[in-house]
Motif scaffolding. Structure first.
Motif, short mmCIF file in Angstrom:
data_model
loop_
_atom_site.label_atom_id
_atom_site.label_comp_id
_atom_site.label_asym_id
_atom_site.label_seq_id
_atom_site.Cartn_x
_atom_site.Cartn_y
_atom_site.Cartn_z
N ASN A 187 0.83 -1.22 0.00
CA ASN A 187 0.00 0.00 0.00
C ASN A 187 0.86 1.26 0.00
OD1 ASN A 187 -2.32 -1.49 -0.03
ND2 ASN A 187 -2.78 -1.28 2.15
N ARG A 188 1.94 1.25 0.80
CA ARG A 188 2.81 2.43 0.86
C ARG A 188 3.61 2.59 -0.43
NH1 ARG A 188 5.19 0.91 4.85
NH2 ARG A 188 7.16 0.15 3.98
N LEU A 189 4.03 1.48 -1.02
CA LEU A 189 4.86 1.53 -2.23
C LEU A 189 4.07 2.00 -3.44
CD1 LEU A 189 7.58 0.91 -3.64
CD2 LEU A 189 6.77 -1.45 -3.94
N TYR A 190 2.80 1.53 -3.57
CA TYR A 190 2.01 1.85 -4.76
C TYR A 190 0.91 2.88 -4.49
CZ TYR A 190 4.21 -2.30 -6.80
OH TYR A 190 5.12 -3.22 -7.28
N SER A 191 0.83 3.40 -3.25
CA SER A 191 -0.21 4.38 -2.86
C SER A 191 -1.60 3.79 -3.12
CB SER A 191 -0.03 5.69 -3.63
OG SER A 191 1.21 6.28 -3.33
N THR A 192 -1.80 2.58 -2.65
CA THR A 192 -3.06 1.86 -2.86
C THR A 192 -3.66 1.46 -1.52
OG1 THR A 192 -1.81 -0.20 -3.13
CG2 THR A 192 -2.42 1.00 -5.13
N ASN A 193 -4.83 0.85 -1.58
CA ASN A 193 -5.51 0.36 -0.38
C ASN A 193 -6.09 -1.02 -0.70
OD1 ASN A 193 -6.74 0.11 2.11
ND2 ASN A 193 -8.56 1.24 1.48
N GLY A 194 -5.39 -2.07 -0.30
CA GLY A 194 -5.84 -3.42 -0.60
C GLY A 194 -5.05 -4.04 -1.74
N VAL A 195 -5.06 -5.37 -1.76
CA VAL A 195 -4.29 -6.11 -2.77
C VAL A 195 -5.17 -7.19 -3.38
CG1 VAL A 195 -2.21 -7.48 -3.20
CG2 VAL A 195 -2.18 -5.71 -1.43
N VAL A 196 -5.10 -7.31 -4.70
CA VAL A 196 -5.79 -8.38 -5.44
C VAL A 196 -4.73 -9.19 -6.17
CG1 VAL A 196 -7.42 -8.95 -7.25
CG2 VAL A 196 -7.90 -7.07 -5.70
N VAL A 197 -4.69 -10.48 -5.90
CA VAL A 197 -3.72 -11.37 -6.54
C VAL A 197 -4.47 -12.32 -7.47
CG1 VAL A 197 -1.91 -13.09 -6.18
CG2 VAL A 197 -2.21 -11.24 -4.52
N ILE A 198 -4.15 -12.28 -8.76
CA ILE A 198 -4.75 -13.17 -9.75
C ILE A 198 -3.73 -14.24 -10.10
CG2 ILE A 198 -5.77 -13.36 -12.05
CD1 ILE A 198 -6.65 -10.47 -11.82
N ASN A 199 -4.04 -15.47 -9.72
CA ASN A 199 -3.16 -16.60 -10.00
C ASN A 199 -3.61 -17.30 -11.27
OD1 ASN A 199 -1.68 -16.37 -7.42
ND2 ASN A 199 -3.65 -16.98 -6.51
N MET A 200 -2.71 -17.48 -12.19
CA MET A 200 -3.02 -18.11 -13.47
C MET A 200 -2.66 -19.59 -13.42
SD MET A 200 -4.15 -15.39 -14.87
CE MET A 200 -4.46 -15.96 -16.56
N LYS A 201 -3.39 -20.34 -14.20
CA LYS A 201 -3.12 -21.77 -14.29
C LYS A 201 -1.74 -22.01 -14.91
CE LYS A 201 -7.98 -23.11 -14.75
NZ LYS A 201 -9.01 -23.72 -15.62
N GLU A 202 -1.09 -23.04 -14.44
CA GLU A 202 0.22 -23.38 -15.01
C GLU A 202 0.04 -23.96 -16.41
OE1 GLU A 202 2.25 -25.96 -12.38
OE2 GLU A 202 2.49 -24.46 -10.79
N ALA A 203 0.88 -23.52 -17.31
CA ALA A 203 0.81 -24.03 -18.68
C ALA A 203 1.20 -25.50 -18.68
CB ALA A 203 1.74 -23.24 -19.58
N PRO A 204 0.44 -26.34 -19.37
CA PRO A 204 0.78 -27.77 -19.39
C PRO A 204 2.12 -28.01 -20.09
CG PRO A 204 -0.93 -27.27 -20.98
CD PRO A 204 -0.74 -26.03 -20.18
N LYS A 205 2.87 -28.98 -19.53
CA LYS A 205 4.16 -29.31 -20.14
C LYS A 205 3.93 -30.21 -21.34
CE LYS A 205 6.60 -28.90 -15.73
NZ LYS A 205 7.46 -29.60 -14.73
N GLY A 206 4.54 -29.85 -22.42
CA GLY A 206 4.37 -30.63 -23.64
C GLY A 206 5.70 -30.96 -24.28
#
Length: 906
Positions: free
Chosen positions: A785-804
């Motif tokens: 919050n102090r670093l980005y001058s924000t209030n709250g954090v949203v973390v979007i986790n993406m699926k791992e790409a399948p190994k091929g």
């Protein structure tokens, strides 16, 4: 009477009128008007559509079961074989479009209401064919369906409005809202933030605190800024970390300052010296009828008539208007207020037509001309033409040799429904008009019965439907819905039935309040009320001058006979391919077809049948030199039915109005959500989370809110779906809802795969690739919050790409689009769904669980054979009380009918 038989009769009748009956030379012969009208009806048949639903309202998570009936000129339509159903929310935004294959004038299906797509509110159904959209006033079927929500519900509201008149301006409107939890306990002394929006503009906002009963009064308007179709949004703070949001549509609430009263002289005008019937209609600011009474005064304030409404603000009185006079009505409303309204201006010269519809066998028509008109047009020829549904049923020619002319028209000449009787000059110009509703004693009727009047829960029921017309058995296509009326109470008069839709609403302009009232428990009063309705409603677009002049509607859309895919086959240098082979495949249906191109390279596949979301492959690679060809598909234009949704049928307080139904729905979902024992047999792999990224390790181990990737499967816009996790999307930013409602405007910081991301990047993410979303109200010891001058954090986790395995050049080529083969997903037909009806072949006590169904039985295919009878069986649920069956449909000639039946379950 079938359309073809009617057409033949009308042509024969036209020929019989070819010999002039009068020496007067007419500008256009009567038989010419008839033949042109018959030609118009044959060239531009009018389609009508009606949809029967299993219930009048629903809850989120339900399935809407429906059957559509499509007719053209009173017969099951063979014109269009594709029907569209639009679902529009109470903000007038399109939610979903369904495409149906019509067979023998009918189509059926089921519409699920998933929680990610459907929220609590009023939804408007529009059903139409492309052919209907060619006409100025299309007969599009519309219906409002309220949808409640009982899943994990924490807030129940009840709102009412008060309007304070303002002289010379718009009224001041206050909203009084009560906030309660699901158990009925009021939220006392809770902070509420609110705002009024008009589109994207904020009209007003404020804060308040609920009183000891959970009420809060909010000033919606101040009499200056008035939203045209606004929304009132509220956010109630339950505790420091949680708030509950609600929204209320203001469409139809903020309207004219006072009620309105309109007057309709029979025949269309107040002609001096002619005693005539004057109808009136009084409506409240919300557009619904209001009972009134009053007196008619002339310009000298002398009372000449009294009046009082007889049904839903409608009524009639007799008046003999005098030349040189003006008339006004002093109207008294139920609250004791008075208002003055002017009647139409008196015409010194005129002729009027009136109709007496009391006789069961005939219409009594009277034409009266006043002295000036008779003196001016004595001996001139006039026409009387009566039509129904665009088909001429009666025509007569007469010379004006006396001031009064009468005629008796047998009702047997008309089909059931609205008839329009018009008086025209010999030049084809309408002078006066009257509508009348035709009923026949031998109309198609349905008799619904069961083996006994009372049953027990879960007992087998055998129901029989008998169809008769003129007391003779007939074949027909029908649908039946059986509901537990104790859980699904509804006002029968307010229902939309196949009779009210096909015979009444589809032929009249404007909104008809409580349409089924005129077909339910018919008696002398209801017949009289229906005749008043005919005086106050206008007929849908039907212009004799345009038909005579040959001014036909422009055809933009032809009747659809099926799904069509067309295009052009060209070489890579742009030259059309003649006699090229184009192959179409639908792999899921194991279907294939082949077409040959013409000299312009054009090809077309017609009358295709495949379900929605099917993949369709169009290929030309099997031609000689096919690798040097390209396919260019034509655009498929799907016109939208631009029908304005009206607020008249919308339910303002869904929570309280649908309380019995929603209480049962809550019990259903609670019983279905019982946790079952799960035995883990495999090692669970670690899912991606914020702990995987060093920059986010300072956050709390557990997020305040977590959304799984499955919740984004049906998500159209990610930012909107994030709002279910305590976030608010506004001004191109995401905010914590509790902070935003408190007036804070500091956005949250979003991280995607551990990296900071802006809103445009977030909106571009593929929902199918999201593993989870974590929302943190505090940033812990991370310093975000102090670093980005924000209030709250949203973390979007993406699926791992399948190994091929490493790709080869040939694999890459196969992934690139090929010019000579296209894979598309065109709009297909709605997938068929089967209504589940349990069978209790063993004693009910031995079957575990509760059967809480509200729709006990739904069958869209009740086919009645030549015997005129059909039977079907089903089992009752666990609900005790009254069960109600509704059977609707039409016979082989398109005659519509409706039958209802009730029995008791103990």
């Amino acid at each position: 009477m079938s359309y073809l038989k009617s057409l033949a009769l009308f042509l024969a009748f036209s020929i019989a009128l070819t010999v002039p009956a009068f020496s007067q030379q007419d500008s256009i012969r009567l038989d010419s008007i008839i033949s042109k009208t018959v030609k118009y009806a044959a060239s531009f048949p009018q389609e009508k559509v009606y949809i029967q639903f299993d219930k009048p309202y629903y809850a989120v998570g339900d399935t809407v079961w429906y059957k559509a009936y499509l007719t053209a000129n009173y017969q099951p339509s063979l014109l269009s074989k594709v029907l569209y159903i639009d679902v529009v929310n109470d903000a007038d935004s399109l939610v979903q479009t369904i495409k149906l294959l019509v067979t023998n004038g009918t189509a059926s299906g089921g519409l699920p209401l998933p929680s990610l797509t459907y929220k609590q509110g009023n939804y408007h159904i529009r059903a139409y064919t492309n052919w209907m959209l060619n006409f100025q006033d299309p007969r599009i079927f519309t219906k409002t369906i309220p949808v409640g929500n009982a899943i994990n519900k924490e807030l129940v509201t009840h709102i009412s409005y008060t309007s304070i008149p303002v002289t010379g301006g718009s009224p001041k409107v206050n909203a009084r809202i009560q906030f309660k939890d699901q158990t009925g306990k009021p939220y006392i002394n809770k902070r509420v933030s609110w705002k009024v929006l008009d589109g994207f503009d904020e009209i007003s906002k404020g804060r308040g605190t609920t009183d000891g009963a959970g009420y809060l009064t909010i000033p919606v308007t101040d009499g200056k800024k008035v939203p045209k179709a606004g929304v009132l949004q509220t956010a109630l703070s339950v505790d420091v970390q949680r708030s509950l949001s609600s929204s209320f549509q203001l469409k139809g609430i903020i309207t004219q300052q006072a009620a309105d009263v309109q007057f309709f002289p029979e025949g269309g005008a107040l002609n001096a010296g002619i005693p005539l019937q004057v109808a009136f209609k009084a409506i409240k600011p919300n557009g619904l009828g209001v009972d009134v009474k009053g007196v008619i005064l002339d310009k000298d304030n002398v009372e000449v008539a009294k009046f009082q409404s007889q049904h839903l603000g409608m009524g009639t009185f007799i008046l003999v208007p005098q030349s040189g006079q003006t008339y006004k009505a002093n109207v008294t409303f139920p609250d004791g207020t008075h208002h003055i309204y002017n009647l139409p201006q008196v015409q010194d010269e005129g002729i009027s037509i009136s109709v007496n519809n009391k006789d069961a066998e005939s219409l009594s028509v009277k034409v009266i001309a006043n002295d000036p008109f008779f003196a001016k047009y004595r001996g001139k020829s006039f026409y009387i033409i009566a039509q129904s549904g665009g088909i001429v049923c009666y025509a007569a020619q007469a010379a004006l040799r006396s001031q009064v002319f009468t005629a008796s028209i047998p009702k047997s000449k008309f089909p059931s429904g609205v008839a329009q009787v018009t008086l025209l000059t010999s030049g084809g110009q309408p002078l006066s008009e009257r509508l009348a509703f035709i009923r026949h004693a031998g109309d198609l009727s349905l008799n619904v019965t069961t083996e006994k009047p009372a049953y027990t829960i879960r007992q087998r029921v055998k129901m029989t439907v008998a169809a008769r017309r003129d007391k003779q058995p007939v074949e027909g296509n029908f649908s039946v819905a059986v509901v537990d009326e104790t859980k699904v109470p509804y006002n029968e008069n307010a229902e939309t039935s196949i009779l009210s839709a096909m015979l009444l609403s589809s032929d009249l302009k404007g909104y008809i309040e409580q349409p089924n009232y005129y077909f339910n428990h018919i008696d002398a009063k209801r017949l009289a009320d229906l005749d008043v309705l005919m005086l106050t409603q206008g007929y849908r677009y039907f212009s004799y001058p345009d038909i005579i002049a040959g001014k036909y509607p422009k055809l933009y859309f032809m009747p659809e006979q099926g799904i069509e895919i067309s295009g052009t086959l060209r070489t890579l240098n742009g030259m059309p391919v003649f006699k090229g082979k184009v192959r179409l495949q639908v792999p899921d249906k194991h279907f294939s077809a082949e077409a040959t191109t013409d000299a312009y390279g054009k090809f077309k596949f017609s009358n295709l049948v495949f379900p929605d979301s099917s993949k369709v492959i169009v290929s030309a690679k099997y031609n000689v030199n096919g690798k040097n060809m390209m396919i260019m598909l034509d655009n498929t234009y799907a016109p939208a039915a631009s029908v304005k949704t009206e607020p008249y049928e919308e339910v303002i307080n869904i929570d309280s109005t649908l309380a019995p139904y929603l209480k049962n729905s809550e019990r259903q979902h609670r019983s279905m959500n019982v946790l079952k024992e799960v035995v883990i047999t495999e090692k669970v792999s670690k899912k991606p989370s914020h702990e995987d990224y060093p920059a986010l390790t300072g956050l709390s181990m557990l997020a305040d809110r977590t959304l799984s990737g499955d919740q984004f499967t049906a998500c159209g816009m990610i930012l909107n779906c994030l709002m279910t996790a305590g976030l608010t999307y506004a001004d191109d930013n995401l905010y914590l809802t509790r902070d935003y409602n408190a007036g804070g405007r500091t956005p949250v910081q979003v991280f995607v795969k551990g990296m900071p991301a802006d809103i445009p990047y977030v909106s571009s993410l593929n929902p199918a690739e999201i593993e989870s979303v974590e929302v943190f109200f505090q940033d812990g010891v991370s310093g975000i919050n102090r670093l980005y001058s924000t209030n709250g954090v949203v973390v979007i986790n993406m699926k791992e790409a399948p190994k091929g395995t490493p790709m080869k050049i040939d694999d890459l080529k196969r992934m690139l689009p090929q010019s000579n083969q296209l894979t598309i997903s065109p709009k297909g037909y709605d997938k068929a769904r089967q209504f589940y009806s349990p069978k209790y072949d063993v004693p009910s006590k031995s079957v575990p669980g509760n059967d809480l169904r509200t729709t006990i039985y739904w069958n869209p295919n009740v086919l009645i054979d030549k015997s005129g009878n059909a039977s079907f069986e089903y089992y009752n649920a666990d609900g005790r009380g009254t069960y109600r069956a509704i059977v609707e449909g039409f016979d082989a000639e398109g005659n519509v009918a409706r039958g209802t039946y009730r029995y008791t379950v103990k």
